[in-house]
Design a protein around this motif. Structure first.
Motif, mmCIF file in Angstrom:
data_model
loop_
_atom_site.group_PDB
_atom_site.id
_atom_site.type_symbol
_atom_site.label_atom_id
_atom_site.label_comp_id
_atom_site.label_asym_id
_atom_site.label_seq_id
_atom_site.Cartn_x
_atom_site.Cartn_y
_atom_site.Cartn_z
ATOM 1 N N CYS A 156 5.411 3.273 -5.589
ATOM 2 C CA CYS A 156 5.580 2.199 -6.573
ATOM 3 C C CYS A 156 6.637 1.195 -6.140
ATOM 4 O O CYS A 156 6.661 0.828 -4.978
ATOM 5 N N ASN A 157 7.538 0.770 -7.063
ATOM 6 C CA ASN A 157 8.260 -0.488 -6.846
ATOM 7 C C ASN A 157 7.238 -1.577 -6.554
ATOM 8 O O ASN A 157 7.417 -2.420 -5.664
ATOM 9 N N SER A 158 6.113 -1.533 -7.277
ATOM 10 C CA SER A 158 4.973 -2.397 -7.006
ATOM 11 C C SER A 158 4.650 -3.269 -8.208
ATOM 12 O O SER A 158 5.239 -3.132 -9.273
ATOM 13 N N GLU A 159 3.687 -4.169 -8.019
ATOM 14 C CA GLU A 159 3.193 -5.091 -9.048
ATOM 15 C C GLU A 159 4.339 -5.981 -9.558
ATOM 16 O O GLU A 159 4.753 -5.905 -10.703
ATOM 17 N N TRP A 160 4.808 -6.871 -8.716
ATOM 18 C CA TRP A 160 5.849 -7.833 -9.056
ATOM 19 C C TRP A 160 5.263 -9.236 -8.993
ATOM 20 O O TRP A 160 4.552 -9.569 -8.040
ATOM 21 N N PHE A 161 5.572 -10.064 -9.996
ATOM 22 C CA PHE A 161 5.104 -11.446 -9.928
ATOM 23 C C PHE A 161 6.216 -12.408 -10.323
ATOM 24 O O PHE A 161 7.109 -12.081 -11.100
ATOM 25 N N PHE A 190 5.066 0.102 -1.368
ATOM 26 C CA PHE A 190 5.581 -0.935 -2.269
ATOM 27 C C PHE A 190 4.634 -2.126 -2.125
ATOM 28 O O PHE A 190 4.678 -2.860 -1.136
ATOM 29 N N LEU A 191 3.783 -2.340 -3.124
ATOM 30 C CA LEU A 191 2.621 -3.213 -2.971
ATOM 31 C C LEU A 191 2.531 -4.284 -4.044
ATOM 32 O O LEU A 191 3.125 -4.170 -5.113
ATOM 33 N N ASN A 192 1.724 -5.310 -3.743
ATOM 34 C CA ASN A 192 1.240 -6.284 -4.713
ATOM 35 C C ASN A 192 2.361 -7.157 -5.278
ATOM 36 O O ASN A 192 2.840 -6.954 -6.393
ATOM 37 N N PHE A 193 2.739 -8.151 -4.483
ATOM 38 C CA PHE A 193 3.761 -9.127 -4.851
ATOM 39 C C PHE A 193 3.099 -10.505 -4.876
ATOM 40 O O PHE A 193 2.434 -10.893 -3.916
ATOM 41 N N SER A 194 3.304 -11.229 -5.967
ATOM 42 C CA SER A 194 2.661 -12.526 -6.143
ATOM 43 C C SER A 194 3.699 -13.573 -6.520
ATOM 44 O O SER A 194 4.489 -13.364 -7.442
ATOM 45 N N LEU A 195 3.699 -14.706 -5.801
ATOM 46 C CA LEU A 195 4.597 -15.824 -6.088
ATOM 47 C C LEU A 195 3.750 -17.074 -6.262
ATOM 48 O O LEU A 195 3.007 -17.465 -5.359
ATOM 49 N N ARG A 196 3.868 -17.709 -7.443
ATOM 50 C CA ARG A 196 3.037 -18.868 -7.749
ATOM 51 C C ARG A 196 3.926 -20.066 -8.090
ATOM 52 O O ARG A 196 4.786 -19.990 -8.963
ATOM 53 N N ASP A 197 3.710 -21.160 -7.380
ATOM 54 C CA ASP A 197 4.361 -22.432 -7.689
ATOM 55 C C ASP A 197 5.871 -22.289 -7.816
ATOM 56 O O ASP A 197 6.493 -22.806 -8.745
ATOM 57 N N CYS A 198 6.467 -21.590 -6.868
ATOM 58 C CA CYS A 198 7.911 -21.380 -6.893
ATOM 59 C C CYS A 198 8.625 -22.428 -6.036
ATOM 60 O O CYS A 198 8.088 -22.941 -5.052
ATOM 61 N N GLY A 213 5.752 -1.863 4.605
ATOM 62 C CA GLY A 213 4.540 -2.634 4.382
ATOM 63 C C GLY A 213 4.648 -3.528 3.173
ATOM 64 O O GLY A 213 5.720 -3.729 2.601
ATOM 65 N N GLY A 214 3.506 -4.066 2.765
ATOM 66 C CA GLY A 214 3.469 -4.914 1.593
ATOM 67 C C GLY A 214 2.169 -5.687 1.523
ATOM 68 O O GLY A 214 1.543 -5.970 2.545
ATOM 69 N N SER A 215 1.757 -6.018 0.320
ATOM 70 C CA SER A 215 0.611 -6.878 0.085
ATOM 71 C C SER A 215 1.136 -8.067 -0.719
ATOM 72 O O SER A 215 1.508 -7.919 -1.875
ATOM 73 N N HIS A 247 3.278 1.684 10.539
ATOM 74 C CA HIS A 247 2.819 1.345 9.199
ATOM 75 C C HIS A 247 1.455 1.980 8.944
ATOM 76 O O HIS A 247 0.696 2.272 9.862
ATOM 77 N N ALA A 248 1.126 2.129 7.648
ATOM 78 C CA ALA A 248 -0.249 2.434 7.279
ATOM 79 C C ALA A 248 -1.081 1.167 7.425
ATOM 80 O O ALA A 248 -0.614 0.059 7.159
ATOM 81 N N ASP A 249 -2.337 1.319 7.859
ATOM 82 C CA ASP A 249 -3.162 0.146 8.149
ATOM 83 C C ASP A 249 -3.359 -0.765 6.947
ATOM 84 O O ASP A 249 -3.506 -1.975 7.091
ATOM 85 N N SER A 250 -3.368 -0.232 5.743
ATOM 86 C CA SER A 250 -3.814 -1.003 4.581
ATOM 87 C C SER A 250 -2.712 -1.812 3.913
ATOM 88 O O SER A 250 -2.979 -2.474 2.919
ATOM 89 N N VAL A 251 -1.511 -1.774 4.404
ATOM 90 C CA VAL A 251 -0.411 -2.349 3.631
ATOM 91 C C VAL A 251 0.414 -3.373 4.415
ATOM 92 O O VAL A 251 1.613 -3.480 4.225
ATOM 93 N N GLN A 252 -0.255 -4.151 5.253
ATOM 94 C CA GLN A 252 0.423 -5.228 5.971
ATOM 95 C C GLN A 252 -0.394 -6.503 5.786
ATOM 96 O O GLN A 252 -1.122 -6.919 6.672
ATOM 97 N N SER A 253 -0.255 -7.108 4.619
ATOM 98 C CA SER A 253 -1.095 -8.248 4.279
ATOM 99 C C SER A 253 -0.257 -9.362 3.666
ATOM 100 O O SER A 253 0.482 -9.137 2.708
ATOM 101 N N LEU A 254 -0.385 -10.581 4.227
ATOM 102 C CA LEU A 254 0.269 -11.771 3.691
ATOM 103 C C LEU A 254 -0.759 -12.885 3.616
ATOM 104 O O LEU A 254 -1.405 -13.213 4.619
ATOM 105 N N LEU A 255 -0.897 -13.489 2.424
ATOM 106 C CA LEU A 255 -1.752 -14.654 2.234
ATOM 107 C C LEU A 255 -0.904 -15.767 1.640
ATOM 108 O O LEU A 255 -0.300 -15.595 0.580
ATOM 109 N N VAL A 256 -0.824 -16.920 2.329
ATOM 110 C CA VAL A 256 -0.036 -18.062 1.882
ATOM 111 C C VAL A 256 -0.967 -19.259 1.775
ATOM 112 O O VAL A 256 -1.664 -19.590 2.737
#
Length: 376
Positions: A156-161, A190-198, A213-215, A247-256
């Motif tokens: 956890c420490n996940s789902e931050w926006f 530690f997954l799922n971080f979203s930043l919008r219009d910051c 890792g991180g998504s 790292h685990a394969d599934s947790v290295q993702s960045l979309l900008v």
């Protein structure tokens, strides 16, 4: 029924007087008011903390509770109108694996102590789902938000926006630092971080540092690094250093998407990454140095990758060189530039734009599609 609690009701005063103990009494009251959620296995804390002005604190305030608790809201009257000023050299807030579903609205946090941090959160599953809306950080910090966990299990420490937030000030380490103990493999989760219009416009440091890792999804906004570190080292918007174990394969993702970057100084970087997952920039610009002649920017490489996996730039306007270092035989690698352009005319060739280094530089797989400068 939601209860509104005000720091003044627990002895806080507006201004420079120290209100640390008042806030501690307030948070202790929240723990007392928590009740069992009839539909789940957590506690409910239907409480709104209402900040009416500027408060000064010098010590840590904890989100500790008897059990995992959901529902705390911190609400102000607007950025800088409602502000907590931290003068001590410790985390302003801690979350010892209990607070979930926390929300912050319309307030600011400022540090006058470069050893301070905004939040230190540890998790074995009880720290997740935090959201910030129209919140500002400014002043001098060691780090802003630090996400960590004990060795036995650090999920956890996940789902931050973060929506319409402002990241100002300076950071000796990073504003958002995830995976603080990178020897713990579970911190890949530690997954799922979203930043919008910051509005990310800070003096120096790293904006996002993920030692595991991180998504991460970033959409819109203005991102500027205005100054330099005192030691002359690089500041970065995205820093993904090499982990001490894979790292685990599934947790290295960045979309900008749709961000204009201004590193401003030649030592500052848009990204420095050792990730082997997928990194994508869509319709982004990093043209703060576009006015410089090539001779003044020969070593300017604001995008740097070491042994990357998937990297894609689509519809981007780019400045300087892109540095890719390959120290091992490439595996499942694809680097793609799709309908991109370069702001400095002398960089509009493959040889001038790409800085390929390492023992396996000749093996790096790079393709250009529908390139606006004619690179093939």
């Amino acid at each position: 029924m939601t209860t509104i609690l005000r720091p003044e009701d627990y002895g806080a005063t507006l201004g420079i007087a120290d209100s640390t103990e008042a806030f501690r009494r307030l948070f202790a009251e929240i723990a007392k008011r928590s009740r069992r959620d009839p539909g789940g296995d957590r506690l409910q804390a239907p409480v709104v903390i209402e900040l009416s002005g500027q408060y000064t604190v010098s010590g840590t305030i904890s989100f500790a509770a008897a059990s995992r608790t959901q529902g705390i809201t911190v609400r102000g009257a607007g950025k800088r109108t409602s502000e907590i000023v931290m003068t001590g050299g410790a985390p302003l807030f801690t979350n010892p694996d209990t607070a979930m579903g926390v929300r912050f609205y319309d307030c600011s946090f400022r540090s006058t102590n470069p050893k301070a941090s905004f939040l230190y959160s540890t998790s074995t599953g009880g720290a997740q789902d935090w959201g910030f809306n129209n919140v500002e950080w400014r002043g001098r910090w060691s780090y802003g938000i630090g996400l960590d966990g004990p060795p036995e299990d650090s999920n956890c420490n996940s789902e931050w926006f973060f929506n319409n937030c402002h990241v100002g000030g300076s950071y000796e380490k990073a504003w958002l630092w995830s995976g603080m103990t990178p020897t713990i493999k579970q911190q890949d989760q530690f997954l799922n971080f979203s930043l919008r219009d910051c509005k990310v416009e800070f003096e120096y440091g790293d904006a996002l540092r993920f030692d595991r890792g991180g998504s991460i999804v970033v959409s819109g906004g203005s991102w500027i690094i205005k100054g330099v570190r005192s030691d002359g080292g690089p500041s970065r918007f995205f820093n993904f250093p090499a982990a001490p174990s894979p790292h685990a394969d599934s947790v290295q993702s960045l979309l900008v998407e749709g961000v204009r970057f201004e590193p401003r100084k030649p030592m500052n970087l848009v990204i420095e990454s050792d990730w082997k997952g997928q990194i994508t920039f869509l319709n982004c610009l990093d043209d703060a140095w576009a006015y410089q002649p090539q001779s003044a920017a020969d070593d300017y490489a604001p995008h740097r990758y070491t042994n990357p996996g998937g990297v894609r730039y689509t519809g981007c306007q780019l400045t300087g060189r892109h540095r890719v270092t390959q120290t091992a035989p490439p595996s499942r690698q694809a680097i793609v530039y799709d309908q991109c352009a370069r702001t400095v005319g002398s960089r509009r060739t493959k040889a001038a734009f790409l800085d390929l280094q390492g023992a396996y530089a000749s093996s790096i797989r790079i393709s250009h599609r529908d390139d606006r400068d004619g690179i093939t």
